[in-house]
Write an enzyme that holds these catalytic residues in place. Sequence first.
Site, short mmCIF file in Angstrom:
data_model
loop_
_atom_site.label_atom_id
_atom_site.label_comp_id
_atom_site.label_asym_id
_atom_site.label_seq_id
_atom_site.Cartn_x
_atom_site.Cartn_y
_atom_site.Cartn_z
N ALA A 274 -4.04 7.55 -4.93
CA ALA A 274 -2.65 7.10 -5.10
C ALA A 274 -2.73 5.63 -5.51
O ALA A 274 -2.67 4.73 -4.66
CB ALA A 274 -1.89 7.27 -3.81
N ALA B 41 0.84 -1.20 0.00
CA ALA B 41 0.00 0.00 0.00
C ALA B 41 0.87 1.25 0.00
O ALA B 41 2.09 1.17 -0.22
CB ALA B 41 -0.91 -0.01 1.21
N ASN B 42 0.28 2.40 0.22
CA ASN B 42 1.05 3.65 0.35
C ASN B 42 0.41 4.49 1.45
O ASN B 42 -0.58 4.08 2.05
CB ASN B 42 1.10 4.39 -0.99
CG ASN B 42 -0.28 4.65 -1.52
OD1 ASN B 42 -1.07 5.37 -0.91
ND2 ASN B 42 -0.61 4.04 -2.66
N HIS B 43 0.98 5.67 1.68
CA HIS B 43 0.55 6.46 2.84
C HIS B 43 -0.69 7.33 2.61
O HIS B 43 -1.06 8.12 3.47
CB HIS B 43 1.69 7.39 3.30
CG HIS B 43 2.87 6.64 3.83
ND1 HIS B 43 2.79 5.87 4.96
CD2 HIS B 43 4.14 6.52 3.38
CE1 HIS B 43 3.98 5.33 5.20
NE2 HIS B 43 4.80 5.69 4.25
#
Length: 406
Positions: free
Chosen positions: A276, A208-210
């Site tokens: 994102a 995943a990402n932030h």
Amino acid sequence: MLTGKKILVGITGSIAAYKSAYLVRLLVKEHAEVRVMMTPAALDFITPLTLSTLSRNPVVCEPYDPADGTWNSHVDIGLWADMILLAPLTANTMAKMAHGIADNFVCTAFLSARCPVFIAPAMDVDMYQHPATQQNIQLLISMGCRLIEPQVGELASGLSGEGRMEEPERILEAIKRHFVERSDMKGKKVLVSAGPTHEAIDPVRYIANHSTGTMGFALAKEAAERGAAVILVTGPTTLTADHPAIERRDVVSAKEMYDECMNHFPFCDLVIMSAAVADFTPSHPEEQKIKKSRSSLTIALEPTQDILKTMGESKKPHQYLVGFALETDHELEHAKAKLQNKRLNLIVLNTLKDTGAGFGFKTNKITLIDDSGNFREYETKPKQDVARDILDWVTGRIPNNQSLTK
Ligand code: CTP
């Protein structure tokens, strides 16, 4: 601009109440119909006579006047208003509003109103930053109240920090903008994507990402408040979208986001891809949990489909495409390349080099670059204000075509 608009100004017990007199004067000069209500504590700071003279209307402080028994109906005044503006709003009244306490006229009028409510808090820095106050602000925002953020500066206590009520001229601007903007996206269908995607490695792990989704949710809310019908396609997030004009679709992976977005794309006038989206996904997610007994682990990844690029290749002349570029180096160069490669109308550049920009911040700092070579850099602002700047740019540039309805 405010001619005939009925604005109910609520004043609570803060020293910033002295600025409310000037605010009322500004509203009246703009030809708004202004009525003022005050809490008992506000009377210690400013007199009703000043405010009734400036507003040209009687000021309401109590549900009834014990002298002659006059009854002031909170229901009538709440329904009369096109907008309630609480300026200054203390931590105490804010807490009561957030929890539905109705022990004075201002609080009962708030509960009775159906119109938009703007709040301009004023208090000392520690009171403002206290988790109780912050939670109450979030509660009020989730109920649809619009926050006019307090400013950082010298406070009446002598301390310095966040908590100064916004200046009357800026409050007036926010109110005017609200009345102008409220309908400028009416009839438009808008697709907003938000949040991260989760790419499964095995049944319990993912890449995943932030991203938290805050920017996308702010954009969806702004478009809905301006009259658009909004489809919000979001990856996993804890955020809530509570505007009735927002239709929310939850997805998890980049593939699901692609499918959901492409499903709605043909029927939209405006697409804002603020999600994102993962660029790579595990080629063969394991069906069972990967055990640590393996001596080493290599995860093969394959590219995901670029949603915006696909849209750019098939977009109709009436459709307006907005992409985001979060860059760490050669920012302008990379953003312009994305604008061209994905055939976008507008790219929103934010760089991780700017403090207060990007994932996890309540603020963002953006530069807008469009397909006609126009370029504008903005200050660091709360994400809701950034959303307004983006839609201010886009409105008027969306070709005036009738939306296709699904
Ligand atoms: N985007 C998309 N589909 C993807 C990846 C990204 O639609 N599979 C969109 C994002 O929502 C964003 C824009 O493309 O609006 C740019 O995303 P970004 O990650 O900055 O750029 P990439 O094109 O993925 O390129 P890179 O990661 O190499 O910078």
